[in-house]
Write an enzyme that holds these catalytic residues in place. Structure first.
Site, PDB file in Angstrom:
ATOM      1  N   HIS A 379       0.839  -1.208   0.000  1.00 33.87           N
ATOM      2  CA  HIS A 379       0.000   0.000   0.000  1.00 33.87           C
ATOM      3  C   HIS A 379       0.870   1.253   0.000  1.00 33.87           C
ATOM      4  O   HIS A 379       0.615   2.213  -0.734  1.00 33.87           O
ATOM      5  CB  HIS A 379      -0.903  -0.027   1.234  1.00 33.87           C
ATOM      6  CG  HIS A 379      -1.544   1.288   1.548  1.00 33.87           C
ATOM      7  ND1 HIS A 379      -2.600   1.800   0.827  1.00 33.87           N
ATOM      8  CD2 HIS A 379      -1.254   2.218   2.503  1.00 33.87           C
ATOM      9  CE1 HIS A 379      -2.957   2.977   1.324  1.00 33.87           C
ATOM     10  NE2 HIS A 379      -2.160   3.267   2.336  1.00 33.87           N
ATOM     11  N   ARG A 442       5.801  -8.601   7.008  1.00 32.89           N
ATOM     12  CA  ARG A 442       6.733  -7.553   6.600  1.00 32.89           C
ATOM     13  C   ARG A 442       7.831  -7.451   7.660  1.00 32.89           C
ATOM     14  O   ARG A 442       7.842  -8.190   8.620  1.00 32.89           O
ATOM     15  CB  ARG A 442       6.010  -6.218   6.456  1.00 32.89           C
ATOM     16  CG  ARG A 442       5.380  -5.676   7.734  1.00 32.89           C
ATOM     17  CD  ARG A 442       4.911  -4.253   7.535  1.00 32.89           C
ATOM     18  NE  ARG A 442       4.159  -3.771   8.672  1.00 32.89           N
ATOM     19  CZ  ARG A 442       4.023  -2.478   8.956  1.00 32.89           C
ATOM     20  NH1 ARG A 442       4.584  -1.577   8.198  1.00 32.89           N
ATOM     21  NH2 ARG A 442       3.312  -2.091   9.992  1.00 32.89           N
ATOM     22  N   ARG A 443       8.766  -6.541   7.450  1.00 30.31           N
ATOM     23  CA  ARG A 443       9.855  -6.272   8.382  1.00 30.31           C
ATOM     24  C   ARG A 443      10.673  -7.520   8.693  1.00 30.31           C
ATOM     25  O   ARG A 443      10.985  -7.813   9.847  1.00 30.31           O
ATOM     26  CB  ARG A 443       9.318  -5.673   9.687  1.00 30.31           C
ATOM     27  CG  ARG A 443       8.751  -4.284   9.526  1.00 30.31           C
ATOM     28  CD  ARG A 443       8.057  -3.822  10.774  1.00 30.31           C
ATOM     29  NE  ARG A 443       7.789  -2.379  10.758  1.00 30.31           N
ATOM     30  CZ  ARG A 443       6.944  -1.783  11.574  1.00 30.31           C
ATOM     31  NH1 ARG A 443       6.283  -2.477  12.475  1.00 30.31           N
ATOM     32  NH2 ARG A 443       6.757  -0.486  11.498  1.00 30.31           N
TER      33      ARG A 443
END
Length: 560
Positions: A379, A442-443
């Site tokens: 996004h 994520r990350r």
């Protein structure tokens, strides 16, 4: 007369800001390319997985904070100067905020890059969000604080010019370029209150060792006080370009002056109270305040839809001035061979897609499906990575001749660049969104696309196909970035000098300022209302967090 000849001092300041912005863009973009290959396991030879987080921090800070802030400063110097028809009031003051931001940038970048030096104690692998428990070297926080203070001084510079202009023009309405600049910076003043308290009051003392323990929820909440509104600090200058310049590039005129002003006022009012929607999964914040954040976030769809209508109406008017007809056939008459227009138009299309995924993020229940998955950076790359970045790159093609007095070189490459950026980001963000729906986190530096340890079930497509889309998309984006930098540097350094004035005329709106209510220019009123909405959103939750001690990590805040 071209801008550089009429306002040589302002042109020099704009160019200096753009130089820093493009250096940050080049380094941050290259880090992003390495991340795409490393994370997908296509090629992991550039860095190890520990160093990946250093690059991730550099990618986020250099692109999301440094590239944007300096580009916006350069753009607003250009806009305020030409719309008020006056150079900055005091050049020593103007250069002081620029150099303060540069010094802060160098300090922050130095600590980030220190993570690539073996055994270095100077590190800042804290990601773009940089809240505890991850801790950076003190110079990182101090450097970023200097960038923010410099941006406050820059805003004060533009308000200073406006004040002097107002003395000379007591009955005039605020010119639209200055109006958009001043309301953007009012919003910036409001949202950076939280960041200033977090960095100066908590993170710097903690990183210096003056405080041993820290309550993680409080700085996290103060960060998101700023962290979502900063998205609008990036987006509003893109809106600025879409409202003021894109209609001209289309061959037409802005549809409505009043609609433009209303949109910027709504963003001033609602940008900051929405931060809790990044903390739906956090215990310690009452559900009622999270619902308040969801409601205000959904209300922000209104100015986005108003922008969609106004910009498309302006483009349709431009196309019909060029012979376009029908409900949709007019689109073919738009200048699809103009790189400035193409970049802005494609950025707007990508922003519409980003708005859709943003609605998913904003919903309290459905957010839990994608929270902390790779959907979120997908996004982010639609909104900031394309809507903002591609608009900034595109308008550079239009501004550069005005600021340098030189013609644009390699126009074919300049035209390929926005199309290639759009293609690369479509591939990468599409795969990130679908991988997020499958639960890919994520990350993390690890591939996790159906390895032996982790298995995900994609709703559509295969995990392997998503992996390659991200890697190929990242590679196309790097090529597009190189094309942009090559065109800009070549034109800046060796473009043919033009004796003719550059066509920088911006026509008046179809519905002009004479139809705009005067109350829309009342900055004191709208600024006061914005502060009241922030107090309503944040005062009680923050009081709950600090009543048991600001530095008491053992006492978790209780939901009320």
């Amino acid at each position: 007369m071209t801008f550089i000849h009429k306002y040589p001092k302002a042109a020099k300041v704009s160019k200096a800001n753009f130089i820093v912005a493009f250096i940050a863009l080049a380094i941050g973009g290259f880090f992003g390319f390495i991340q795409a290959l490393h994370r997908t396991d296509v090629f992991r030879g550039f860095v190890n997985s520990g160093e990946y987080y250093t690059l991730l921090t550099g990618h986020g800070v250099l692109l999301a904070l440094i590239f944007t802030t300096f580009f916006i400063a350069g753009l607003f110097v250009w806009g305020v100067t030409r719309s008020l028809d006056r150079e900055p009031e005091n050049m020593a003051y103007t250069w002081s905020w620029f150099w303060l931001m540069v010094i802060g940038t160098v300090m922050a970048a130095f600590t980030i890059l220190g993570g690539l030096v073996p055994d270095s104690s100077i590190r800042a692998a804290v990601l773009y969000t940089f809240y505890p428990p991850l801790q950076a070297h003190p110079a990182f926080y101090i450097g970023l604080a200097m960038v923010v203070v410099g941006s406050w001084m820059a805003a004060a510079d533009w308000f200073w010019s406006y004040s002097k202009w107002r003395d000379d023009n007591p009955t005039e309405r605020i010119p639209i370029l200055s109006f958009m600049t001043l309301f953007t910076m009012l919003m910036w003043y409001v949202c950076t209150i939280g960041l200033a308290i977090e960095v100066v009051g908590l993170l710097i003392p903690w990183s210096l060792g003056w405080v041993v323990e820290i309550e993680p929820l409080l700085p996290r909440t103060l960060f998101w006080f700023f962290g979502h509104a900063v998205v609008y600090f990036w987006l509003l200058p893109a809106y600025y370009v879409w409202y003021a310049i894109l209609p001209k590039l289309s061959g037409g005129r802005l549809f409505s002056d009043s609609m433009t002003r209303i949109v910027f006022i709504i963003f001033l009012l609602l940008s900051t109270p929405v931060g809790y929607h990044h903390q739906y999964a956090d215990a310690g914040i009452s559900v009622g305040f999270k619902f308040y954040a969801m409601a205000t976030t959904m209300m922000l769809l209104l100015p986005s839809l108003m922008t969609l209508f106004t910009v498309i109406a302006s483009m349709e008017h431009g196309a019909k001035q060029r012979g376009g007809k029908g409900y949709f056939a007019w689109i073919s008459k738009l200048p699809w061979n103009n790189p400035a227009f193409v970049g802005c138009a494609l950025a707007g299309i990508m922003f519409a897609a980003g708005g859709f995924s943003g609605m998913i993020n904003a919903g309290m229940n459905i957010n839990l499906l994608i929270h902390n998955t790779i959907w979120i950076p997908g996004h982010f790359h639609l909104t900031v990575g394309t809507a903002v970045a591609l608009t900034f790159m595109a308008v550079t093609y239009w501004l550069l001749p005005q600021l340098t007095g030189r013609k644009l070189k390699f126009k074919t490459l300049a035209l390929i660049q926005p199309y290639s950026w759009f293609l690369g980001m479509t591939l990468m963000s599409n795969a990130m969104h679908r991988a997020g729906l499958a639960g890919v986190p994520r990350r993390t530096a690890e591939p996790e696309f159906n390895t032996n340890a982790m298995n995900f079930e994609p709703i559509f497509g295969t995990m392997s196909e998503m992996k390659w889309q991200i890697a190929i998309g990242g590679t196309i984006l790097l090529i597009s970035l190189i094309l942009f930098l090559w065109v800009v540097i070549s034109s800046w350094m060796a473009g043919q000098k033009s004796e003719k004035p550059v066509d920088d005329h911006i026509p008046e709106p179809l519905s002009g300022v004479e139809h705009t209510p005067a109350i829309l220019d009342n900055m004191k009123l709208w600024f006061a209302l914005a502060l009241i909405l922030v107090v309503l959103a944040y005062s009680f939750p923050l009081w709950e967090m600090i009543q048991d001690g600001i530095f008491s990590p053992g006492a978790l805040p209780r939901p009320s």
